[in-house]
Design a protein around this motif. Structure first.
Motif, PDB file in Angstrom:
ATOM      1  N   LEU A  33    -129.315   6.431 -58.390  1.00 30.48           N
ATOM      2  CA  LEU A  33    -130.473   6.354 -57.512  1.00 30.48           C
ATOM      3  C   LEU A  33    -130.239   5.201 -56.547  1.00 30.48           C
ATOM      4  CD1 LEU A  33    -134.217   6.545 -58.442  1.00 30.48           C
ATOM      5  CD2 LEU A  33    -133.386   4.616 -57.108  1.00 30.48           C
ATOM      6  N   PHE A  34    -130.390   5.489 -55.277  1.00 26.06           N
ATOM      7  CA  PHE A  34    -130.245   4.454 -54.260  1.00 26.06           C
ATOM      8  C   PHE A  34    -131.562   4.355 -53.510  1.00 26.06           C
ATOM      9  CE2 PHE A  34    -128.469   1.990 -50.857  1.00 26.06           C
ATOM     10  CZ  PHE A  34    -127.338   1.385 -51.407  1.00 26.06           C
ATOM     11  N   VAL A  35    -132.038   3.125 -53.277  1.00 21.31           N
ATOM     12  CA  VAL A  35    -133.276   2.907 -52.543  1.00 21.31           C
ATOM     13  C   VAL A  35    -133.008   1.854 -51.480  1.00 21.31           C
ATOM     14  CG1 VAL A  35    -134.034   1.224 -54.281  1.00 21.31           C
ATOM     15  CG2 VAL A  35    -135.705   2.218 -52.728  1.00 21.31           C
ATOM     16  N   ASP A  36    -133.535   2.116 -50.258  1.00 23.20           N
ATOM     17  CA  ASP A  36    -133.252   1.217 -49.140  1.00 23.20           C
ATOM     18  C   ASP A  36    -134.499   1.106 -48.261  1.00 23.20           C
ATOM     19  OD1 ASP A  36    -131.363  -0.412 -47.681  1.00 23.20           O
ATOM     20  OD2 ASP A  36    -131.441   1.123 -46.125  1.00 23.20           O
ATOM     21  N   ALA A  85    -137.254   8.503 -59.126  1.00 25.17           N
ATOM     22  CA  ALA A  85    -137.335   8.693 -57.673  1.00 25.17           C
ATOM     23  C   ALA A  85    -138.704   9.212 -57.259  1.00 25.17           C
ATOM     24  CB  ALA A  85    -136.237   9.652 -57.219  1.00 25.17           C
ATOM     25  N   ARG A  86    -139.288  10.100 -58.059  1.00 30.90           N
ATOM     26  CA  ARG A  86    -140.622  10.617 -57.737  1.00 30.90           C
ATOM     27  C   ARG A  86    -141.686   9.534 -57.871  1.00 30.90           C
ATOM     28  NH1 ARG A  86    -142.894  13.447 -60.861  1.00 30.90           N
ATOM     29  NH2 ARG A  86    -141.527  13.503 -62.701  1.00 30.90           N
ATOM     30  N   CYS A  87    -141.476   8.640 -58.831  1.00 34.90           N
ATOM     31  CA  CYS A  87    -142.481   7.609 -59.113  1.00 34.90           C
ATOM     32  C   CYS A  87    -142.445   6.466 -58.101  1.00 34.90           C
ATOM     33  CB  CYS A  87    -142.250   7.075 -60.529  1.00 34.90           C
ATOM     34  SG  CYS A  87    -143.373   5.775 -61.050  1.00 34.90           S
ATOM     35  N   VAL A  91    -135.330   7.011 -50.621  1.00 38.18           N
ATOM     36  CA  VAL A  91    -134.796   7.110 -51.978  1.00 38.18           C
ATOM     37  C   VAL A  91    -133.882   8.326 -52.050  1.00 38.18           C
ATOM     38  CG1 VAL A  91    -135.341   7.295 -54.431  1.00 38.18           C
ATOM     39  CG2 VAL A  91    -136.911   6.105 -52.892  1.00 38.18           C
ATOM     40  N   GLY A  92    -132.676   8.121 -52.557  1.00 35.17           N
ATOM     41  CA  GLY A  92    -131.725   9.217 -52.717  1.00 35.17           C
ATOM     42  C   GLY A  92    -131.187   9.264 -54.130  1.00 35.17           C
ATOM     43  N   VAL A  93    -131.006  10.475 -54.669  1.00 42.32           N
ATOM     44  CA  VAL A  93    -130.531  10.649 -56.042  1.00 42.32           C
ATOM     45  C   VAL A  93    -129.369  11.621 -56.038  1.00 42.32           C
ATOM     46  CG1 VAL A  93    -131.115  11.372 -58.387  1.00 42.32           C
ATOM     47  CG2 VAL A  93    -132.837  10.230 -56.986  1.00 42.32           C
ATOM     48  N   SER A  94    -128.334  11.288 -56.790  1.00 43.65           N
ATOM     49  CA  SER A  94    -127.185  12.155 -56.968  1.00 43.65           C
ATOM     50  C   SER A  94    -126.724  12.064 -58.408  1.00 43.65           C
ATOM     51  CB  SER A  94    -126.047  11.764 -56.014  1.00 43.65           C
ATOM     52  OG  SER A  94    -124.940  12.641 -56.173  1.00 43.65           O
TER      53      SER A  94
END
Length: 518
Positions: free
Chosen positions: A346-349, A416-418, A434-437
């Motif tokens: 999870l990446f958040v920026d 990511a949803r939260c 927010v990106g998830v892989s």
């Protein structure tokens, strides 16, 4: 119902006599001087009385012409000597104690030499009293030999026994009285070696005073009978009963005093160890003993200090690399390299970070980012992930490494949803993409032997970073790869809906994305 006293708060035996632990050092020093003077004076007066009692009633005396005159002469000479000896002993003791507690009267911290001097005060007083009693042994023996040579041995043994009893008694009580000053002297620096003879001397003195010398008296009585001296049955019975009573009463009291001198600090150590076992690393014991027990007390305090430092380092280590990484590093040897793991990333920026930095003071930007990262860390931790690193105004979180997670992809998607709603409540001034892989990546230690960090390297990391950039331009600011949704459990997967294919920067193939179901 009577409440049981907490042993961790129990005070040493007889502490009511020694004052409160928080009493001012100068006042404690004055109290100790008064008590030491009383101990020495009373002990020697009792010893002088014991000489007459033992000589007159306990040990069989040789027949002497004109007993009454001999007794009167001894009373006069002994009374005069006692007054002179007590005055000399009190004066020498006062000067010796005053010189050794000068730091306490001046209200300053003692150095090592002054610590040693304080702990050796009982030995100094013992030496002064032993010298005065040795003079008494020689002087009274010779004086009585002039009156009748048969009295030489009788008087010499009597004074010797009484002197040994008095010196031993005064030494044990002096150790006890000195506790408040000893504790203050050792508070700033505990000893690393013995300053006084130790527990062995304390035990030997207690035995000699309580049992050895009375038994010796009984043996002398038996020896006098065997050598032909006439002793009446009544006199023999009184002697045996008196010496036996000394063994039972005085011996028990002094053995208890010596035993408690060792048991009290051990009880304190046991209570402190219990606190440490429960996780309270603030536990500490008061060091007031210069013997092996004091070394044990000091060693415990140094051990707890080391544990506190280690826990502090571990806490800092965990804050820098994450608790899971820190725990794994402490449980096994750390080495460079990694292993392939199935992970979710999870990446958040922050959106518009450049504008934010140009419009607000640096301190305010840092405060906002700290609140922002605080929410990110909490949400990731709640879902079983690890914030692996902070990159300026962004954060990388990993699920499934170093600690395996049953549903790494589902946990990352749930986090990511939260995040958007939690960030909106806690940091409304900022918004973030927010990106998830998910997929296979190498997780391990990267760097050099002298400096490395735990990280995750692979395509999922790159894809999550690109999805974060793309998420900043879509409603909700959250995007995930469809591969991550397909890898998640059914319950979490139903909360996501497929989206379009996007051409992400730096990737040769297009990526099918998914968004949270509205």
């Amino acid at each position: 119902m009577r409440m049981r006293r907490d042993p961790a708060r129990a005070r040493p035996f007889g502490s009511w006599l020694l004052g409160k632990p928080d009493e001012a050092t100068r006042r404690a020093a004055l109290r100790v001087r008064v008590l030491l003077a009383l101990v020495v004076v009373v002990a020697n007066l009792v010893g002088a009385c014991a000489v007459f009692a033992i000589a007159a009633f306990l040990l069989p005396a040789p027949p002497v012409d004109d007993d009454a005159e001999v007794i009167v002469l001894n009373l006069v000479v002994a009374g005069g000597y006692v007054l002179v000896a007590v005055a000399i002993g009190a004066g020498l003791g006062y000067r010796a104690v005053r010189r050794r507690i000068g730091w306490a009267l001046e209200g300053r911290t003692p150095d090592e030499a002054e610590q040693r001097a304080v702990l050796r005060i009982p030995l100094v007083l013992l030496g002064v009293q032993a010298a005065l009693w040795a003079i008494a042994v020689v002087g009274f023996s010779l004086f009585n030999a002039l009156l009748d040579v048969d009295l030489l041995t009788h008087v010499g043994i009597t004074v010797l026994i009484s002197g040994a009893v008095t010196c031993s008694y005064a030494y044990l009580l002096s150790e006890f009285v000195l506790r408040p000053l000893a504790a203050r002297a050792l508070a700033t620096g505990a000893p690393e070696r013995l300053f006084v003879p130790g527990v062995t001397l304390r035990t030997v003195l207690a035995f000699s005073l309580g049992s050895g010398l009375p038994v010796l008296g009984l043996m002398l009585v038996a020896l006098s009978v065997l050598t032909g001296r006439e002793v009446s049955a009544t006199r023999m019975a009184v002697t045996v009963l008196a010496l036996g009573g000394i063994v039972l009463v005085v011996g028990l009291f002094l053995t208890l005093l010596a035993a408690r001198a060792t048991a009290d600090p051990v009880r304190g150590l046991r209570a402190a160890l219990t606190r440490v076992e429960r996780g309270d690393l603030e536990a500490e014991v008061e060091v007031y003993d210069g013997t092996e027990v004091g070394l044990l007390q000091a060693g415990f305090n140094r051990m707890v200090l080391g544990l506190r430092e280690r826990e502090h380092i571990r806490d800092l280590f965990g804050r820098h690399v994450g608790e899971d990484v820190a725990r794994a590093a402490l449980e096994r040897d750390v080495e460079l390299g990694g292993e392939v793991r199935e992970v979710a990333v999870l990446f958040v920026d922050v959106v518009g970070s450049t504008k934010l930095a140009s419009e607000r003071p640096p301190q305010e930007v840092v405060e906002l980012l700290n609140r922002f990262f605080g929410v990110v860390v909490d949400v990731v931790a709640e879902h079983g992930g690890l914030v692996n690193k902070f990159e300026g105004d962004g954060a990388l979180a990993v699920f499934g490494a170093p600690i395996p997670v049953d549903d790494a992809a589902g946990s990352a998607l749930a986090a990511a949803r939260c995040l958007p709603s939690r960030l909106a409540d806690a940091v409304p001034e900022l918004s973030a993409g927010v990106g998830v892989s998910a997929g296979a990546a190498v997780a391990g230690n990267v760097g050099a032997e002298a400096r490395f960090e735990y990280t995750v390297i692979g395509d999922p990391v790159n894809e999550a970073s690109r999805l974060t950039d793309a998420a900043k331009d879509v409603e909700g600011c959250v995007l995930a790869s469809m591969a991550a949704v397909e890898a998640a459990g059914d319950e979490e997967a139903r909360r996501w809906e497929p989206g379009e294919e996007l051409a992400l920067r730096g990737r040769a193939t297009r990526t099918r994305v998914a968004r949270p179901v509205r």
